[in-house]
Write an enzyme that holds these catalytic residues in place. Structure first.
Site: not given
Length: 192
Positions: A85, A116, A175, A178
Site C-alpha cells: 500500500n 552501517h 513481541r 497472541k
C-alpha cells in the site's frame, strides 16, 4: 567550428535520452513480465544493474511506494496476490522475499540493511516474509527477520526478531501478543 560543437552537444544529449528511454523501458517491461501486475505511476523503482526482481501474478504496488535495489546482487521476490500500500518502502541490499497473499499496509518500511559497517563488516541480512502475512501501517521490518506464514504484525511495530507462524506481534520492539490465529485476505475489487 562552433556549429560542430553545438551539434556534438545535441547528439550527446540525444544519446543520453535514448539510453534512458531504452533502460527505463526495459525496467518497465521487466516489472510487467507476469500478468496482472499493477504498478501505479507515482511509485518508484530504483534499480542497480545486475539486481533481480521477481513479481508474481496479480500484485498491486500502490501510489508512492518506493523500491530501492541498492546493489548489483540485490534480489527481491514478491509472491502472487500480494499488495503493497501507499508510501511504503522496500530497501534491498541483499535478499528480501515476500510471500503470496500478503497485505502490506501504508507507510511500512522493509530493510535488509542498516547501511552501517562495523569493523569493516556489512550489516546486511536477508528478510523472509511468509505467505498470508498482514503487516499493519507504519511498521518497520529490519534485517535478518523471518516472518512465519499467517502472521499479523500490528500497526507501528518495529520487528527486530523472527515472528512465529500464525502469531500476532506488536510494539517496539515487537513481541508476541497472541498465538494460533488465522485471518483471510479480503479481496476487494479495487485491491487486486
Amino acid at each position: 567550428m562552433y556549429m560542430n560543437l553545438k551539434l556534438n552537444a545535441i547528439f550527446a544529449i540525444l544519446r543520453g535520452l535514448l539510453f534512458r528511454l531504452i533502460y527505463y523501458n526495459n525496467v518497465l517491461n521487466y516489472r510487467h513480465l507476469v500478468g496482472g501486475v499493477k504498478f501505479y505511476r507515482s511509485s518508484r523503482l530504483y534499480v542497480k544493474k545486475g539486481s533481480k526482481i521477481e513479481i508474481g501474478k496479480r500484485v498491486s504496488i500502490y501510489q508512492g511506494v518506493s523500491i530501492y535495489m541498492e546493489s548489483a546482487s540485490s534480489h527481491l521476490s514478491i509472491g502472487s496476490n500480494t499488495f503493497i500500500n501507499r508510501r511504503s518502502e522496500i530497501v534491498c541490499m541483499n535478499d528480501i522475499h515476500i510471500g503470496n497473499n500478503c497485505e502490506i499496509s501504508w507507510d511500512v518500511k522493509i530493510m535488509d540493511t542498516d547501511y552501517h559497517y562495523i569493523n569493516n563488516k556489512s550489516n546486511t541480512k536477508a528478510i523472509y516474509i511468509g505467505d498470508n502475512v498482514w503487516i499493519g501501517m507504519s511498521s518497520l521490518i529490519l534485517k535478518g527477520v523471518h516472518v512465519g506464514n499467517g502472521a499479523v504484525i500490528g500497526a507501528g511495530s518495529v520487528v527486530t526478531r523472527d515472528v512465529p507462524p500464525y502469531a500476532v506481534v506488536a510494539g517496539n520492539p515487537a513481541r508476541v501478543v497472541k498465538e494460533d490465529i488465522s485471518w483471510n485476505l479480503h479481496k476487494l475489487d479495487n485491491h487486486l
